[in-house]
Motif scaffolding. Structure first.
Motif, PDB file in Angstrom:
ATOM      1  N   GLY A 117       0.798  -1.135  -0.161  1.00  0.00           N
ATOM      2  CA  GLY A 117       0.037   0.030   0.038  1.00  0.00           C
ATOM      3  C   GLY A 117       0.851   1.329  -0.017  1.00  0.00           C
ATOM      4  O   GLY A 117       0.320   2.254  -0.714  1.00  0.00           O
ATOM      5  N   THR A 118       2.036   1.156   0.676  1.00  0.00           N
ATOM      6  CA  THR A 118       2.673   2.504   0.587  1.00  0.00           C
ATOM      7  C   THR A 118       3.422   2.654  -0.530  1.00  0.00           C
ATOM      8  O   THR A 118       3.837   3.876  -1.142  1.00  0.00           O
ATOM      9  N   LEU A 119       3.820   1.504  -1.332  1.00  0.00           N
ATOM     10  CA  LEU A 119       4.587   1.496  -2.749  1.00  0.00           C
ATOM     11  C   LEU A 119       3.598   1.900  -3.571  1.00  0.00           C
ATOM     12  O   LEU A 119       3.937   2.575  -4.525  1.00  0.00           O
ATOM     13  N   ARG A 120       2.108   1.981  -3.406  1.00  0.00           N
ATOM     14  CA  ARG A 120       1.336   2.497  -4.462  1.00  0.00           C
ATOM     15  C   ARG A 120       0.954   3.960  -4.477  1.00  0.00           C
ATOM     16  O   ARG A 120       0.422   4.590  -5.327  1.00  0.00           O
ATOM     17  N   THR A 121       1.521   4.611  -3.391  1.00  0.00           N
ATOM     18  CA  THR A 121       1.475   6.260  -3.104  1.00  0.00           C
ATOM     19  C   THR A 121       2.548   6.739  -4.635  1.00  0.00           C
ATOM     20  O   THR A 121       3.101   6.188  -4.735  1.00  0.00           O
ATOM     21  N   THR A 122       1.975   8.051  -4.826  1.00  0.00           N
ATOM     22  CA  THR A 122       2.562   8.608  -6.245  1.00  0.00           C
ATOM     23  C   THR A 122       3.413   9.999  -5.731  1.00  0.00           C
ATOM     24  O   THR A 122       4.192  10.094  -6.305  1.00  0.00           O
ATOM     25  N   ASN A 123       2.985  10.506  -4.615  1.00  0.00           N
ATOM     26  CA  ASN A 123       3.680  11.616  -4.289  1.00  0.00           C
ATOM     27  C   ASN A 123       4.919  11.476  -3.184  1.00  0.00           C
ATOM     28  O   ASN A 123       4.433  10.679  -2.480  1.00  0.00           O
ATOM     29  N   PHE A 124       5.846  12.079  -3.349  1.00  0.00           N
ATOM     30  CA  PHE A 124       6.884  12.032  -2.381  1.00  0.00           C
ATOM     31  C   PHE A 124       6.401  12.544  -1.043  1.00  0.00           C
ATOM     32  O   PHE A 124       6.358  12.122  -0.155  1.00  0.00           O
TER      33      PHE A 124
ATOM     34  N   GLY B 202       1.900  11.122   1.669  1.00  0.00           N
ATOM     35  CA  GLY B 202       2.889  10.671   0.568  1.00  0.00           C
ATOM     36  C   GLY B 202       3.927   9.938   0.980  1.00  0.00           C
ATOM     37  O   GLY B 202       3.725   9.214   2.166  1.00  0.00           O
ATOM     38  N   PHE B 203       4.557   9.240   0.048  1.00  0.00           N
ATOM     39  CA  PHE B 203       5.425   8.127   0.206  1.00  0.00           C
ATOM     40  C   PHE B 203       6.637   8.195   1.305  1.00  0.00           C
ATOM     41  O   PHE B 203       6.537   7.351   2.233  1.00  0.00           O
ATOM     42  N   ASN B 204       7.183   9.465   1.528  1.00  0.00           N
ATOM     43  CA  ASN B 204       8.045   9.816   2.551  1.00  0.00           C
ATOM     44  C   ASN B 204       7.321   9.416   3.987  1.00  0.00           C
ATOM     45  O   ASN B 204       7.775   8.701   4.868  1.00  0.00           O
TER      46      ASN B 204
ATOM     47  N   SER C   3      11.212   2.819  -8.927  1.00  0.00           N
ATOM     48  CA  SER C   3      11.190   2.068  -9.899  1.00  0.00           C
ATOM     49  C   SER C   3       9.888   1.668 -10.613  1.00  0.00           C
ATOM     50  O   SER C   3       9.835   1.261 -11.692  1.00  0.00           O
ATOM     51  N   ARG C   4       9.110   2.195  -9.745  1.00  0.00           N
ATOM     52  CA  ARG C   4       7.412   1.818 -10.211  1.00  0.00           C
ATOM     53  C   ARG C   4       6.882   2.901 -11.264  1.00  0.00           C
ATOM     54  O   ARG C   4       6.144   2.682 -11.989  1.00  0.00           O
ATOM     55  N   GLY C   5       7.984   3.985 -11.538  1.00  0.00           N
ATOM     56  CA  GLY C   5       7.654   4.857 -12.570  1.00  0.00           C
ATOM     57  C   GLY C   5       6.357   5.660 -12.147  1.00  0.00           C
ATOM     58  O   GLY C   5       5.844   6.002 -11.264  1.00  0.00           O
ATOM     59  N   GLY C   6       5.793   5.994 -13.393  1.00  0.00           N
ATOM     60  CA  GLY C   6       4.716   6.893 -13.500  1.00  0.00           C
ATOM     61  C   GLY C   6       4.978   8.243 -12.966  1.00  0.00           C
ATOM     62  O   GLY C   6       6.198   8.997 -13.249  1.00  0.00           O
ATOM     63  N   PRO C   7       4.136   8.926 -12.060  1.00  0.00           N
ATOM     64  CA  PRO C   7       4.313  10.158 -11.573  1.00  0.00           C
ATOM     65  C   PRO C   7       5.471  10.267 -10.325  1.00  0.00           C
ATOM     66  O   PRO C   7       5.462  11.267  -9.636  1.00  0.00           O
ATOM     67  N   ARG C   8       5.818   9.189  -9.908  1.00  0.00           N
ATOM     68  CA  ARG C   8       7.000   9.271  -8.825  1.00  0.00           C
ATOM     69  C   ARG C   8       8.277   9.866  -9.160  1.00  0.00           C
ATOM     70  O   ARG C   8       8.789   9.454 -10.051  1.00  0.00           O
ATOM     71  N   ARG C   9       8.571  10.765  -8.380  1.00  0.00           N
ATOM     72  CA  ARG C   9       9.526  11.721  -8.479  1.00  0.00           C
ATOM     73  C   ARG C   9      10.290  12.067  -7.128  1.00  0.00           C
ATOM     74  O   ARG C   9       9.260  12.280  -6.177  1.00  0.00           O
ATOM     75  N   ASN C  10      11.507  12.272  -6.890  1.00  0.00           N
ATOM     76  CA  ASN C  10      11.902  12.844  -5.758  1.00  0.00           C
ATOM     77  C   ASN C  10      11.685  14.525  -5.908  1.00  0.00           C
ATOM     78  O   ASN C  10      11.552  14.891  -6.920  1.00  0.00           O
ATOM     79  N   PRO C  11      11.894  14.863  -4.627  1.00  0.00           N
ATOM     80  CA  PRO C  11      11.818  16.449  -4.756  1.00  0.00           C
ATOM     81  C   PRO C  11      12.850  16.861  -5.452  1.00  0.00           C
ATOM     82  O   PRO C  11      14.030  16.676  -5.542  1.00  0.00           O
TER      83      PRO C  11
ATOM     84  N   SER D 173      22.014  10.464 -12.081  1.00  0.00           N
ATOM     85  CA  SER D 173      20.778   9.784 -10.964  1.00  0.00           C
ATOM     86  C   SER D 173      19.906  11.126 -10.863  1.00  0.00           C
ATOM     87  O   SER D 173      18.837  11.139 -10.686  1.00  0.00           O
ATOM     88  N   PHE D 174      20.588  12.268 -11.024  1.00  0.00           N
ATOM     89  CA  PHE D 174      19.579  13.689 -10.515  1.00  0.00           C
ATOM     90  C   PHE D 174      18.721  13.687 -11.826  1.00  0.00           C
ATOM     91  O   PHE D 174      17.666  13.966 -11.674  1.00  0.00           O
ATOM     92  N   ALA D 175      19.252  13.405 -12.964  1.00  0.00           N
ATOM     93  CA  ALA D 175      18.392  13.616 -14.020  1.00  0.00           C
ATOM     94  C   ALA D 175      17.067  12.587 -13.964  1.00  0.00           C
ATOM     95  O   ALA D 175      15.741  12.867 -14.642  1.00  0.00           O
ATOM     96  N   LEU D 176      17.313  11.222 -13.398  1.00  0.00           N
ATOM     97  CA  LEU D 176      16.326  10.259 -13.637  1.00  0.00           C
ATOM     98  C   LEU D 176      15.314  10.033 -12.320  1.00  0.00           C
ATOM     99  O   LEU D 176      14.235  10.461 -12.683  1.00  0.00           O
ATOM    100  N   ALA D 177      15.912  10.249 -11.282  1.00  0.00           N
ATOM    101  CA  ALA D 177      15.329  10.229 -10.155  1.00  0.00           C
ATOM    102  C   ALA D 177      14.434  11.419  -9.592  1.00  0.00           C
ATOM    103  O   ALA D 177      13.585  11.341  -8.857  1.00  0.00           O
ATOM    104  N   SER D 178      14.928  12.565 -10.244  1.00  0.00           N
ATOM    105  CA  SER D 178      14.286  13.676  -9.641  1.00  0.00           C
ATOM    106  C   SER D 178      13.552  14.820 -10.926  1.00  0.00           C
ATOM    107  O   SER D 178      13.264  15.869 -10.750  1.00  0.00           O
ATOM    108  N   ALA D 179      13.707  13.998 -11.992  1.00  0.00           N
ATOM    109  CA  ALA D 179      13.268  14.991 -13.219  1.00  0.00           C
ATOM    110  C   ALA D 179      11.748  15.038 -13.048  1.00  0.00           C
ATOM    111  O   ALA D 179      11.003  14.341 -12.475  1.00  0.00           O
ATOM    112  N   PRO D 180      11.046  16.061 -13.692  1.00  0.00           N
ATOM    113  CA  PRO D 180       9.653  16.074 -13.509  1.00  0.00           C
ATOM    114  C   PRO D 180       9.091  14.971 -14.555  1.00  0.00           C
ATOM    115  O   PRO D 180       9.775  14.457 -15.589  1.00  0.00           O
ATOM    116  N   PRO D 181       7.875  14.730 -14.316  1.00  0.00           N
ATOM    117  CA  PRO D 181       7.234  13.813 -15.355  1.00  0.00           C
ATOM    118  C   PRO D 181       7.154  13.915 -16.781  1.00  0.00           C
ATOM    119  O   PRO D 181       7.283  15.278 -17.105  1.00  0.00           O
TER     120      PRO D 181
END
Length: 596
Positions: free
Chosen positions: A231-238, A243-245, A292-300, A349-357
């Motif tokens: 259930g926690t991994l299904r959240t999409t906002n950080f 949110g996930f955090n 890794s689940r992708g979609g709208p998931r992004r770091n701040p 890593s910055f480009a991938l993990a924190s880029a906007p959707p």
């Protein structure tokens, strides 16, 4: 009563005052090359006043995330980033490590050596109890305490693990040693790993810790609902209350701490138990899995998060600083988990993990190098060096809609053993919309010459009037139900505020609208989650539970009509059953159901 004075509390293990790190270390800030820049803090333990470790933890800083002024001497010096490391260390599931194999032998040897250092010199920053005391801010104002109840929970603990692992590796003498993780969500692995409890002798087995709930040290398994993470991994906002955090911190992080109990149940002592580090490796791993689940998931990507600085000690006893942007991806730190995919040299890593959707029609973009020190965000991050760290950093201000209270309990709730049922008063439904004013019917005139345009009749007869049907009354249940497409933008949230307790009071399963006489089944339609008190009495953070779908299902199935709302807290024992064992009480100032 709240107990914020963690730094004045002595270590509970063998009389160690973890904050006794004065003078003898003489650690100074260093700049290192691990794929990111570090800065010189300009501080030394020798500069501190006597008995500074007894300072109140709340006095360590401002409690804000705004950059603090740099020291008067030793201005920050920025060094270029080092090349990306092609060879990565791999953190593995401890259940996959054979007993008697090199990995476990090195792990035990490293722990034993770190404990030896602490016994020989409590002020050694590479000692076991000194490192454990960092978690509660008991090692002085140069090293910030753990971050809980705010958006830096994941980033701070990733930094903490990274430097601890380096110290452990050096202490073990095995350059290939990495911390393992404990994935308790795998069926059959919810019990403490055998290596951490057999043999049950701290001298023979440094991974063993006697100050745990005996049920688990004897092989008992954590309840399934405590370790559930899907259930926690299904959240999409950080960010955000649900949110996930924040959600990951509540479940399974707090739950595992609270159930294992003993040292693990206390912020000040948790790091003394070796299982703490395995547990937090798994929490860190979940961050990777979520991304890794992708979609709208992004770091701040905001500067407040990326430039937030924390200080730690290295394996040589040096004090270094690290920024939030430096830990967005584990591979820039030189490690990955055994179920991650390796990434090539030059990967950004910055480009991938924190880029906007990505846009609807994404265009592939080649990876680019980390920004040079002259780039504005990085330059700003390095221009302000914290002279004194804060206790708990405050969350960054986020603009969002005002929440609406749907139901609220009377203030002042106390939880203890057994079951506690709390009734909430439902807000009055809004009045129905006004009925429309009656209007003359518009009728088509007789067809003349093929014209059929509508005309108003001006005959002498009284005009016919169109009356709207009375609107259906708004039910209380309508306040709580949510259309599927609006569930993420306007969720219904159960919120516990003003949480206070003295000692770890255990874990409580939460049920919403559970009928009297119905068994409290965590797999049933009334289960909302669990409440595991851990750090809330120190951070002041609220606990939030997304109950949008729960209430939707109850209304759709005819299980609840929305007229009355109640929340039931059920204290559970290590096996997950209702317990009537007397435990320290916990107070909750307010319980609300809100629509965010």
């Amino acid at each position: 009563m709240k107990n914020n004075n963690l730094s004045a509390k002595p270590m509970s293990r063998r009389g160690f005052i973890a904050g006794a790190a004065v003078g003898s270390v003489g650690a100074v800030a260093a700049r290192e090359a691990i794929g990111q820049e570090f800065i010189d803090t300009g501080l030394s333990l020798d500069d501190l006043e006597g008995e500074w470790w007894l300072t109140n933890a709340d006095d360590f800083g401002t409690g804000t995330t705004e950059p603090l002024p740099p020291p008067e001497t030793n201005p920050p010096v920025v060094t270029p980033p080092s090349p990306f490391e092609e060879t990565l260390s791999i953190r593995r599931d401890i259940y996959s490590l054979p007993e008697g194999g090199r990995a476990l032998q090195s792990l035990r040897r490293g722990i034993a050596e770190m404990k030896r250092r602490s016994f020989a010199n409590p002020s050694d920053p590479t000692g076991w109890f000194f490192q454990a005391a960092i978690h509660a801010g008991q090692v002085g104002p140069q090293v910030q305490r753990c971050q809980h109840g705010n958006r830096f929970f994941l980033s701070w603990h990733r930094m903490y693990l990274y430097y601890f692992e380096r110290i452990l590796r050096a202490a073990s003498g095995d350059g290939s040693l990495t911390l393992p993780y404990w994935d308790y969500s795998i069926p059959g692995r919810a019990s403490l790993p055998p290596a951490t409890r057999i043999p049950a002798n701290e001298g023979q087995n440094p991974l063993y810790w006697p100050n745990r709930n005996l049920f688990y040290n004897r092989g008992g398994a954590l309840p399934q609902n405590i370790i559930e993470v899907e259930g926690t991994l299904r959240t999409t906002n950080f960010d955000g209350s649900i949110g996930f955090n924040n959600t990951l911190e509540s479940q399974p992080h707090n739950g595992v701490h609270g159930m294992i109990g003993g040292s693990m149940g206390l912020v000040a002592d948790a790091g003394q138990d070796p299982i703490f580090w395995l547990h937090h490796c798994n929490i860190d791993r979940q961050w990777n899995r979520w991304l890794s689940r992708g979609g709208p998931r992004r770091n701040p990507v905001d500067l407040d998060y990326l430039s937030q600085q924390f200080n730690f000690y290295t394996e040589t006893g040096q004090l270094v600083s690290i920024l939030g942007e430096d830990v967005l991806n584990t591979q820039t730190l030189g490690y990955r988990y055994d179920d991650d995919a390796a990434q090539p040299a030059g990967f950004d890593s910055f480009a991938l993990a924190s880029a906007p959707p990505p846009p609807p029609s994404p265009v592939p973009v080649a990876g680019f190098a980390a920004p040079p020190p002259s780039v504005a965000p990085v330059a700003m991050a390095f221009s302000a060096v914290a002279a004194e760290p804060q206790a708990f950093a405050a969350p960054a201000p986020v603009l969002r809609r005002a929440s609406a209270t749907l139901a609220q309990a009377a203030p002042g709730i106390r939880l203890g053993a057994g079951k506690t049922k709390v009734a909430l008063r439902v807000a009055a439904p809004p009045p129905p919309p006004p009925r429309p004013v009656a209007q003359a019917l518009v009728q088509p005139a007789p067809v003349v010459g093929g014209s059929g345009d509508p005309q108003v009749s001006f005959s002498q007869a009284a005009p016919q009037m169109a009356m709207a049907a009375p609107p259906a009354p708004i039910r209380s249940a309508d306040l709580f139900t949510t259309e599927p497409e609006a569930a993420e933008l306007s969720p219904v949230v159960l919120q516990l505020q003003e949480i206070d307790f003295e000692n770890a009071p255990g874990v409580f399963n939460i049920f919403v609208n559970l009928p009297d006489g119905t068994p409290p089944d965590p797999r049933g339609p009334y289960y909302a989650g669990y409440f595991a008190p851990f750090s809330q009495n120190q951070t002041g953070a609220a606990e939030s539970f997304d109950i949008t779908n729960l209430l939707n299902r109850q209304v759709a199935a005819g299980l609840w009509d929305g007229e009355e709302v109640d929340v039931q807290f059920i204290a559970i024992d290590p096996a997950g059953q209702v317990t009537t064992v007397v435990r320290d009480p916990i107070s909750i100032g307010q319980i609300r159901i809100i629509r965010e």
